[in-house]
Structures are given as C-alpha cells and as structure tokens.
Design a protein around this motif. Structure first.
Motif, PDB file in Angstrom:
ATOM      1  N   ARG A   1       0.831  -1.204   0.000  1.00  0.00           N
ATOM      2  CA  ARG A   1       0.000   0.000   0.000  1.00  0.00           C
ATOM      3  C   ARG A   1       0.869   1.258   0.000  1.00  0.00           C
ATOM      4  O   ARG A   1       0.593   2.227  -0.721  1.00  0.00           O
ATOM      5  CB  ARG A   1      -0.917  -0.026   1.218  1.00  0.00           C
TER       6      ARG A   1
ATOM      7  N   LYS B   1      -0.950   6.142  -4.090  1.00  0.00           N
ATOM      8  CA  LYS B   1      -1.519   7.038  -3.085  1.00  0.00           C
ATOM      9  C   LYS B   1      -0.452   7.569  -2.138  1.00  0.00           C
ATOM     10  O   LYS B   1      -0.486   8.735  -1.728  1.00  0.00           O
ATOM     11  CB  LYS B   1      -2.609   6.313  -2.297  1.00  0.00           C
ATOM     12  N   TYR B   2       0.509   6.708  -1.766  1.00  0.00           N
ATOM     13  CA  TYR B   2       1.538   7.107  -0.805  1.00  0.00           C
ATOM     14  C   TYR B   2       2.886   7.346  -1.486  1.00  0.00           C
ATOM     15  O   TYR B   2       3.521   8.379  -1.264  1.00  0.00           O
ATOM     16  CB  TYR B   2       1.695   6.033   0.279  1.00  0.00           C
TER      17      TYR B   2
END
Length: 510
Positions: A358, A363-364
């Motif tokens: 993730r 997104k990160y």
C-alpha cells in the motif's frame, strides 16, 4: 410389485416417518441446552461437524444422512429427560383414531414416566397426536410421543365436511434473514455469558472485587474459547484446529522463536532527545484495545499452500511471505517493517506485506515495492473473528459506560490471551494457528503505523512509536484523534517512564 419396488416404497415411508418425528429447530436447540450439552459434544456423538449442528438448530439446513438418525435418537432421548414446558406442549386427547383432533373438554393424557425417570415404552403403535408409530406410552396406555417430539399440526386431518380453508403457511424466511436473526441472537447470548461469568465470580468471592477479577483472568482462556465457538454458530467457514504447518512456523525449541518477523516497531525520532534541554511539548498517547481492533485482519482459513514469486500475493489470500524489502528513507516516519537492522530477505506476515504494498502504491509513494520470493498462503477472509471482536467490543463499551473495572479487566484478559495462546501454547490446546497469531500482531503494528502517518499528515511530529499501542507526538493531538477510552479513541498514556504523559524534549545534537 417386485421386491426392489417394495424396498423403494418402504424407504420413502421411512423417510416420511423420520421427517415427521424430527422436532422443529427451536426445540432441537432447547433440548441440547436443557441437557447442558455443547454443539461440539453433539457433533462428535452424531458424527457431523459442529457447524452442521448449529445449522440444524437455527433452521439453515435440515438434518440429513448419515447423522440424521443418530441425531433424532439423541433428541428423542433428551425429550424423555427434558420434556417441553407444559405451556408449550400440544394438548393430546383420548381418541380412537390417531391424528384426529380431540373433542372439546376431553381429558388430556400425559407422558407416562417410570421410576427410573424415563418415559415408559411398550409395543409401538400410532401416536395419539400425529399418527406416527412410537413405543412411548401415555398415562392412559395409548402411544404418545413424549415432550414435543411430534408435530400434530402437520398430521391432523381436516374434519369431514369442514368448509373452513386451511390457514396459509407462515412465510419461510430467506437464508440471509435467518442468518441475520441468528447472528443477532448469538451476539446477545454471548454478551450474556460475559455478564454471567462476572456475576458468578463476584458471588463466589463474596463481593471481593480483587478476588473476582483474579478468578476471571484465570478462566479467561476457556471462557473466550467458548465465546469464540458461540460466535462461530452462524459462520460460513469452519476452522481447522491443527493444520499441517511449514517449518518456518515451527519453533526449533521452547526457547527459540520461529522465522516470522512481525514488524514490531521501536522508533525514536533521531532529531529529538530527552537528554537535550528544550521546551518542545510532547504527549504520550495510548491506543485503546489495540489487539482487539486487530482481530479484524485477513486470516488464512485452510491449510497453507506453497507458491513462488508473486503467485501467492492475492487480495483474497493470506499467510506468510519471504520478501526482500526496499530501503526506508523517510526522515520523520518509522520504518513500516519495524525495528529491524538486519539486511536481506525476511519472512513477514500478510498484514505487513499489505502495508508495504500500500505504501509503495500511487496514493503514498513512500518506498519501492518489496520483492516477493515465495509464500505460504490459503484462501482468506477479513471477517473470520469479526463476530468475536464485535461481541467483546460491545461488552467493553458497556463496561466503560458503567465504570465496571472488573468486566474491563476480564475482557482485556480474554482477547489478549486468545491471541497470545493461539500459537504453540500449553495453555490453549483448542487452536494451534501461529500464522494467525503473527498476522494479528502484525495487524496491530500496521494499525499503529497508520495512526503515526495520520499524525504526520496533520502537521504533528512523531517522536516515538513503540509496541502495539504507544505513540508520542508533538502539537495538538486532539485535533487529529478523538479522546476517550473507546476502541476508536486515544488517551494520554501514563507510566513510570520518563517519557510519559505530557513532557518536554529538546533537539538532539547532530
């Protein structure tokens, strides 16, 4: 009619007899509970799974061979010992024809009971109520099923010449409706078990709160296992107590650990120091019930299967993975892989791998994705322990509202010991899933990392992050996290350590 055809007819008649004799689901449940038997005991005696018994009791499925006859025999025996309450019994009347409704005002015979406490038996004959042959006798000598073991409404014919239409059958609830009702009932029952245990120990300790608390903590493991069994009653998945495990999940000895790295953090921001004089205000925060929240994790259901490369990386699978992590260079956030300074490949849990992937996503974009070399995984679900988590969470919230410290300590002991003993532990022989234990631990660390990231994004400096529940930050943390004792809240952590509560630090020398 040939012999083969005759046998087929007899088989159909026997099927009809068995169906007519089988009690309704509610009565099946009542009889088992009246006898003080667990579903596991019934399942072992009948030769089916515990979940099958649960399905028979909530009406999800009807009893089927090969266990049906044994199950019926058990129920009939229990009905002799624990007949249905008088108000729930269907009145039986003297009549010359079996299955015919009794005349108004006629006497109602009762089951005849012998000196040994069992129902009197004799030559099988049609039951007064349902017409199905039974050896059990009434007080007037006629044959009569004991308790509520027959269903007269299904067998009683309509009186001759009657023009009154038969009542429409009640609508049969759908499987989701039955499941929702059963789940709600199960949660209410399990919550009652917690209160009952506290009441018992308080009575036994004659009101001594400390003694009652110690007794409850001591019995936490068997009690939480009972709760676990009860919350699994309406579940779709069964669990395997002792699946074969790969060597990486086995301890070489009692004093050595297996090969799984749980990513436990022990982070201290290098730019700040307690030893340096300064006026930077820091608050030590405590994450409430971190392990309880971590029960919502992707857990493998079946036996772990080996795969190489990324074949074992799947959103619907879980287990453990051998990876080579990418370097972590963020100056203000802890390494999501935890306090590990040894380079090279490492076995991590699915919870850790999910976090790393993730953080490597768009997104990160905080690091490069790890290289996955091999995996041991199986099909997984995130909701396997969710019913238990919800039950304990609800009981915990009630205890907080009532300022019930005894129940709070009891609940904490249950969920913490449930997790810590589900690996190789002599204190809990009912589950041996070290993979689950590692995954839940790692999930708690991943949840804490998420809170650290949230604080950083809000402009707070993360000064320290340790264990599953300790986060030290600068600034106004109440603008980021709700304050309180609930599982979704944070509170100030007080301890004997210097870095406790609200304290000040300075900038470290570089």
């Amino acid at each position: 009619m040939s012999g083969e055809q005759f046998d087929s007819v007899e088989a159909l008649l026997e099927e009809a007899r068995l169906t007519a004799r089988m009690p309704e689901p509610a009565e099946r449940l009542r009889l088992r509970q009246a006898a003080g038997l667990s579903r596991a005991q019934v399942a072992a005696a009948v030769g089916v799974g515990r979940q099958t018994v649960a399905n028979w009791e909530d009406g999800s499925t009807d009893p089927q061979p090969p266990g049906r006859f044994k199950y019926l025999r058990l129920l009939e025996g229990l009905a002799q010992i624990h007949p249905a309450p008088a108000q729930n019994r269907t009145p039986a009347a003297e009549t010359t024809a079996p299955g015919v409704a009794p005349a108004a005002g006629s006497a109602v015979p009762e089951t005849a009971w012998g000196a040994n406490g069992l129902a009197v038996q004799g030559e099988p004959a049609p039951c007064l109520r349902c017409g199905v042959a039974t050896p059990y006798k009434a007080t007037d000598g006629h044959s009569l099923h004991p308790g509520a073991m027959c269903q007269p409404s299904a067998a009683t014919p309509k009186a001759a010449g009657s023009s009154t239409p038969a009542p429409a059958p009640a609508p049969v609830p759908s499987r989701p409706q039955r499941r929702a009702k059963s789940a709600a009932r199960a949660q209410a029952e399990t919550a009652g078990l917690i209160g009952q245990a506290v009441h018992e120990e308080l009575e036994r300790a004659e009101g001594d709160a400390d003694a009652a608390t110690k007794a409850l903590v001591k019995r936490a493991i068997p009690d939480v296992m009972r709760l676990f069994e009860e919350t699994r009653a309406t579940a779709r998945y069964t669990y395997t107590a002792y699946p074969a495990l790969p060597d990486i999940l086995k301890k070489p000895s009692k004093k050595e650990s297996d090969q799984i790295w749980e990513a436990r953090p022990n982070f201290h921001h290098p730019h700040y120091s307690l030893k340096s004089p300064g006026s930077i205000a820091v608050t030590a925060l405590d994450v409430n019930a971190a392990y309880l929240s971590a029960l919502k994790a992707w857990l493998p259901i079946g036996k772990l299967e080996h795969s190489t490369g990324t074949d074992g990386v799947d959103p619907k699978r879980s287990g453990v993975h051998l990876i080579t992590p990418s370097p972590w260079h963020h100056p203000h956030l802890p390494d999501p892989l935890g306090d590990r300074d040894q380079p090279g490949p490492v076995w991590v849990t699915n919870a850790t791998l999910r976090l790393l992937l993730r953080l490597a996503g768009p997104k990160y974009g905080l690091l490069d994705p790890p290289v996955v070399h091999e995996s041991w995984t199986s099909g997984a679900t995130e909701n396997f322990l969710d019913a238990l988590r919800k039950t304990l969470t609800a009981a915990r919230e009630t205890a907080i509202a009532e300022d019930d410290t005894i129940t709070l300590e009891y609940i904490k002991a249950m969920y913490s010991k449930f997790i810590s003993t589900m690996g190789e532990s002599i204190h809990n022989r009912e589950i041996m899933r070290p993979d689950w234990m590692h995954i839940i631990h790692s999930q708690a660390y991943a949840n804490l990392w998420g809170k650290a990231y949230k604080a950083h994004q809000a402009g707070l400096d993360v000064i320290a992050m340790m264990g599953t529940d300790e986060l030290h930050v600068t600034g106004d943390w109440r603008q980021v996290f709700p304050e309180g004792r609930g599982v979704a809240q944070m509170k100030i952590k007080h301890s004997d350590a210097k870095a406790s509560g609200e304290y000040t630090i300075g900038t470290a020398a570089r």
